[in-house]
Write a protein that holds these residues in place. Structure first.
Motif, PDB file in Angstrom:
ATOM      1  N   ARG A  36       0.855  -1.186   0.000  1.00 34.50           N
ATOM      2  CA  ARG A  36       0.000   0.000   0.000  1.00 34.50           C
ATOM      3  C   ARG A  36       0.896   1.243   0.000  1.00 34.50           C
ATOM      4  NH1 ARG A  36      -2.755  -4.270  -0.691  1.00 34.50           N
ATOM      5  NH2 ARG A  36      -4.591  -4.635   0.567  1.00 34.50           N
ATOM      6  N   VAL A  37       0.401   2.337  -0.567  1.00 29.32           N
ATOM      7  CA  VAL A  37       1.155   3.581  -0.645  1.00 29.32           C
ATOM      8  C   VAL A  37       0.301   4.724  -0.105  1.00 29.32           C
ATOM      9  CG1 VAL A  37       2.214   5.263  -2.226  1.00 29.32           C
ATOM     10  CG2 VAL A  37       2.483   2.822  -2.644  1.00 29.32           C
ATOM     11  N   TRP A  38       0.954   5.600   0.664  1.00 29.69           N
ATOM     12  CA  TRP A  38       0.344   6.845   1.122  1.00 29.69           C
ATOM     13  C   TRP A  38       1.350   7.950   0.830  1.00 29.69           C
ATOM     14  CZ3 TRP A  38      -4.163   8.758   2.320  1.00 29.69           C
ATOM     15  CH2 TRP A  38      -4.237   9.984   2.978  1.00 29.69           C
ATOM     16  N   CYS A  39       0.959   8.960   0.061  1.00 27.84           N
ATOM     17  CA  CYS A  39       1.918   9.999  -0.303  1.00 27.84           C
ATOM     18  C   CYS A  39       1.237  11.334  -0.536  1.00 27.84           C
ATOM     19  CB  CYS A  39       2.723   9.585  -1.528  1.00 27.84           C
ATOM     20  SG  CYS A  39       1.732   9.254  -2.996  1.00 27.84           S
ATOM     21  N   ARG A  40       2.047  12.382  -0.439  1.00 29.59           N
ATOM     22  CA  ARG A  40       1.578  13.752  -0.691  1.00 29.59           C
ATOM     23  C   ARG A  40       1.956  14.126  -2.119  1.00 29.59           C
ATOM     24  NH1 ARG A  40       3.132  19.232  -0.243  1.00 29.59           N
ATOM     25  NH2 ARG A  40       1.456  20.497   0.603  1.00 29.59           N
ATOM     26  N   GLN A  41       1.004  14.658  -2.853  1.00 29.80           N
ATOM     27  CA  GLN A  41       1.232  15.040  -4.249  1.00 29.80           C
ATOM     28  C   GLN A  41       2.237  16.185  -4.317  1.00 29.80           C
ATOM     29  OE1 GLN A  41      -2.298  15.538  -6.661  1.00 29.80           O
ATOM     30  NE2 GLN A  41      -1.335  17.185  -7.800  1.00 29.80           N
ATOM     31  N   THR A  42       3.263  16.017  -5.158  1.00 31.86           N
ATOM     32  CA  THR A  42       4.265  17.068  -5.355  1.00 31.86           C
ATOM     33  C   THR A  42       4.129  17.720  -6.724  1.00 31.86           C
ATOM     34  OG1 THR A  42       5.840  15.386  -6.069  1.00 31.86           O
ATOM     35  CG2 THR A  42       5.925  16.057  -3.754  1.00 31.86           C
ATOM     36  N   SER A  43       3.547  17.009  -7.663  1.00 35.65           N
ATOM     37  CA  SER A  43       3.242  17.558  -8.985  1.00 35.65           C
ATOM     38  C   SER A  43       2.061  16.750  -9.525  1.00 35.65           C
ATOM     39  CB  SER A  43       4.451  17.458  -9.916  1.00 35.65           C
ATOM     40  OG  SER A  43       4.724  16.110 -10.231  1.00 35.65           O
ATOM     41  N   ALA A  44       1.638  17.062 -10.740  1.00 32.61           N
ATOM     42  CA  ALA A  44       0.452  16.394 -11.300  1.00 32.61           C
ATOM     43  C   ALA A  44       0.626  14.881 -11.402  1.00 32.61           C
ATOM     44  CB  ALA A  44       0.115  16.980 -12.659  1.00 32.61           C
ATOM     45  N   GLU A  45       1.838  14.425 -11.627  1.00 32.60           N
ATOM     46  CA  GLU A  45       2.081  12.999 -11.844  1.00 32.60           C
ATOM     47  C   GLU A  45       2.982  12.355 -10.805  1.00 32.60           C
ATOM     48  OE1 GLU A  45       0.584  11.198 -14.278  1.00 32.60           O
ATOM     49  OE2 GLU A  45      -0.507  13.027 -14.795  1.00 32.60           O
ATOM     50  N   CYS A  46       3.307  13.063  -9.723  1.00 32.41           N
ATOM     51  CA  CYS A  46       4.283  12.533  -8.776  1.00 32.41           C
ATOM     52  C   CYS A  46       3.858  12.819  -7.335  1.00 32.41           C
ATOM     53  CB  CYS A  46       5.643  13.165  -9.056  1.00 32.41           C
ATOM     54  SG  CYS A  46       6.996  12.357  -8.208  1.00 32.41           S
ATOM     55  N   CYS A  47       4.313  11.954  -6.435  1.00 32.12           N
ATOM     56  CA  CYS A  47       4.078  12.169  -5.012  1.00 32.12           C
ATOM     57  C   CYS A  47       5.210  11.542  -4.206  1.00 32.12           C
ATOM     58  CB  CYS A  47       2.726  11.614  -4.585  1.00 32.12           C
ATOM     59  SG  CYS A  47       2.620   9.826  -4.487  1.00 32.12           S
ATOM     60  N   THR A  48       5.348  12.005  -2.967  1.00 36.20           N
ATOM     61  CA  THR A  48       6.357  11.433  -2.068  1.00 36.20           C
ATOM     62  C   THR A  48       5.643  10.968  -0.809  1.00 36.20           C
ATOM     63  OG1 THR A  48       6.804  13.596  -1.093  1.00 36.20           O
ATOM     64  CG2 THR A  48       8.219  12.909  -2.907  1.00 36.20           C
ATOM     65  N   GLY A  49       6.070   9.837  -0.305  1.00 36.30           N
ATOM     66  CA  GLY A  49       5.430   9.302   0.885  1.00 36.30           C
ATOM     67  C   GLY A  49       6.029   8.000   1.338  1.00 36.30           C
ATOM     68  N   LEU A  50       5.184   7.063   1.700  1.00 40.47           N
ATOM     69  CA  LEU A  50       5.651   5.797   2.252  1.00 40.47           C
ATOM     70  C   LEU A  50       4.834   4.634   1.728  1.00 40.47           C
ATOM     71  CD1 LEU A  50       3.762   4.892   5.157  1.00 40.47           C
ATOM     72  CD2 LEU A  50       4.313   7.301   5.327  1.00 40.47           C
ATOM     73  N   ALA A  51       5.448   3.446   1.809  1.00 39.22           N
ATOM     74  CA  ALA A  51       4.768   2.200   1.430  1.00 39.22           C
ATOM     75  C   ALA A  51       4.689   1.319   2.677  1.00 39.22           C
ATOM     76  CB  ALA A  51       5.534   1.501   0.320  1.00 39.22           C
ATOM     77  N   PHE A  52       3.618   0.539   2.780  1.00 39.75           N
ATOM     78  CA  PHE A  52       3.434  -0.350   3.929  1.00 39.75           C
ATOM     79  C   PHE A  52       2.718  -1.609   3.463  1.00 39.75           C
ATOM     80  CE2 PHE A  52       0.327   3.041   3.796  1.00 39.75           C
ATOM     81  CZ  PHE A  52      -0.884   2.391   3.848  1.00 39.75           C
ATOM     82  N   SER A  53       2.810  -2.638   4.267  1.00 42.74           N
ATOM     83  CA  SER A  53       2.251  -3.934   3.872  1.00 42.74           C
ATOM     84  C   SER A  53       0.735  -3.951   4.004  1.00 42.74           C
ATOM     85  CB  SER A  53       2.857  -5.053   4.717  1.00 42.74           C
ATOM     86  OG  SER A  53       2.360  -4.981   6.032  1.00 42.74           O
ATOM     87  N   ASN A  54       0.138  -4.982   3.401  1.00 43.69           N
ATOM     88  CA  ASN A  54      -1.322  -5.096   3.452  1.00 43.69           C
ATOM     89  C   ASN A  54      -1.822  -5.567   4.816  1.00 43.69           C
ATOM     90  OD1 ASN A  54      -0.438  -7.687   3.254  1.00 43.69           O
ATOM     91  ND2 ASN A  54      -1.677  -8.236   1.471  1.00 43.69           N
ATOM     92  N   SER A  55      -0.912  -5.925   5.709  1.00 47.46           N
ATOM     93  CA  SER A  55      -1.325  -6.335   7.053  1.00 47.46           C
ATOM     94  C   SER A  55      -1.114  -5.225   8.089  1.00 47.46           C
ATOM     95  CB  SER A  55      -0.553  -7.583   7.474  1.00 47.46           C
ATOM     96  OG  SER A  55       0.836  -7.300   7.531  1.00 47.46           O
ATOM     97  N   SER A  56      -0.580  -4.087   7.674  1.00 48.26           N
ATOM     98  CA  SER A  56      -0.320  -2.985   8.611  1.00 48.26           C
ATOM     99  C   SER A  56      -1.621  -2.372   9.116  1.00 48.26           C
ATOM    100  CB  SER A  56       0.500  -1.885   7.934  1.00 48.26           C
ATOM    101  OG  SER A  56       1.762  -2.358   7.581  1.00 48.26           O
ATOM    102  N   GLN A  57      -1.613  -2.052  10.401  1.00 57.53           N
ATOM    103  CA  GLN A  57      -2.769  -1.364  10.984  1.00 57.53           C
ATOM    104  C   GLN A  57      -2.432   0.089  11.323  1.00 57.53           C
ATOM    105  OE1 GLN A  57      -4.030  -3.817  14.250  1.00 57.53           O
ATOM    106  NE2 GLN A  57      -5.125  -5.209  12.892  1.00 57.53           N
ATOM    107  N   LEU A  58      -1.135   0.357  11.525  1.00 56.21           N
ATOM    108  CA  LEU A  58      -0.659   1.712  11.759  1.00 56.21           C
ATOM    109  C   LEU A  58       0.507   1.971  10.824  1.00 56.21           C
ATOM    110  CD1 LEU A  58      -0.683   1.932  15.670  1.00 56.21           C
ATOM    111  CD2 LEU A  58      -2.297   2.997  14.108  1.00 56.21           C
ATOM    112  N   ALA A  59       0.655   3.212  10.406  1.00 60.89           N
ATOM    113  CA  ALA A  59       1.770   3.574   9.532  1.00 60.89           C
ATOM    114  C   ALA A  59       2.264   4.964   9.919  1.00 60.89           C
ATOM    115  CB  ALA A  59       1.325   3.555   8.072  1.00 60.89           C
TER     116      ALA A  59
END
Length: 180
Positions: A36-59
């Protein structure tokens, strides 16, 4: 008006304890095992953030709560980031590209979040307040004018029209009265 301010302040204070913004990210069954990915948009086609597993409950150190479903996951922001903006949730494909599933605007504070909704509720009230203010001002001005038009003394009012000081200043009337 004071009660509206009180309600607004209570809403802000009450929302501090349960201020969560969330984004639900639906995916297809064959994508279930991708990160899974959670990120903040930096441009129309790009973002920066983090990836976590499908079993994560907190990130992100407990700032995000993740709940899983059969065909979606939901990310709840428990601690707003000081920089609000557009955030994406998605999946990290096998070739390390982000598959964007959903995006949403996240506010930096609870006050900004509440204001984003309250302004649309208050906007229709603005013309009503302006009209009421105008009507009340006009009524008060009308009452003041009526009081000024009323004579103070009945005797003075009766004799005022016959007083020689109030005779017409028409030049023809002055010639006739002076004998010219």
């Amino acid at each position: 008006m004071q009660s509206l301010i009180l309600i607004f302040l209570l809403a802000i204070g009450g929302s501090e304890a349960v201020f969560w913004q969330s984004l639900t990210c639906p995916y297809e069954a064959q994508q279930q095992n991708l990160l899974r990915v959670w990120c903040r948009q930096t441009s129309a086609e790009c973002c920066t953030g983090l990836a976590f597993s499908n079993s994560s409950q907190l990130a992100d150190g407990g700032k995000l709560r993740v709940t899983q479903d059969l065909h979606s996951f939901t990310v709840e922001v428990l601690e707003p980031n000081p920089t609000g903006g557009v955030y994406w949730c998605g999946l990290l494909s096998r070739d390390d590209t982000i598959i964007k599933l959903a995006e949403g605007y996240f506010h930096s504070t609870s006050a900004a979040f509440i204001w984003s909704f309250a302004r649309w509720m208050l906007l229709p009230l603005l013309p009503v307040v302006i009209i009421c203010t105008h009507v009340c001002t006009a009524m008060k001005a009308n009452q003041c004018c009526k009081k000024q038009d009323e004579p103070f003394d009945d005797v003075a009012a009766g004799g005022a029209l016959t007083d020689p000081l109030y005779e017409s200043l028409d030049p023809q009337n002055q010639r006739n009265s002076s004998g010219i």
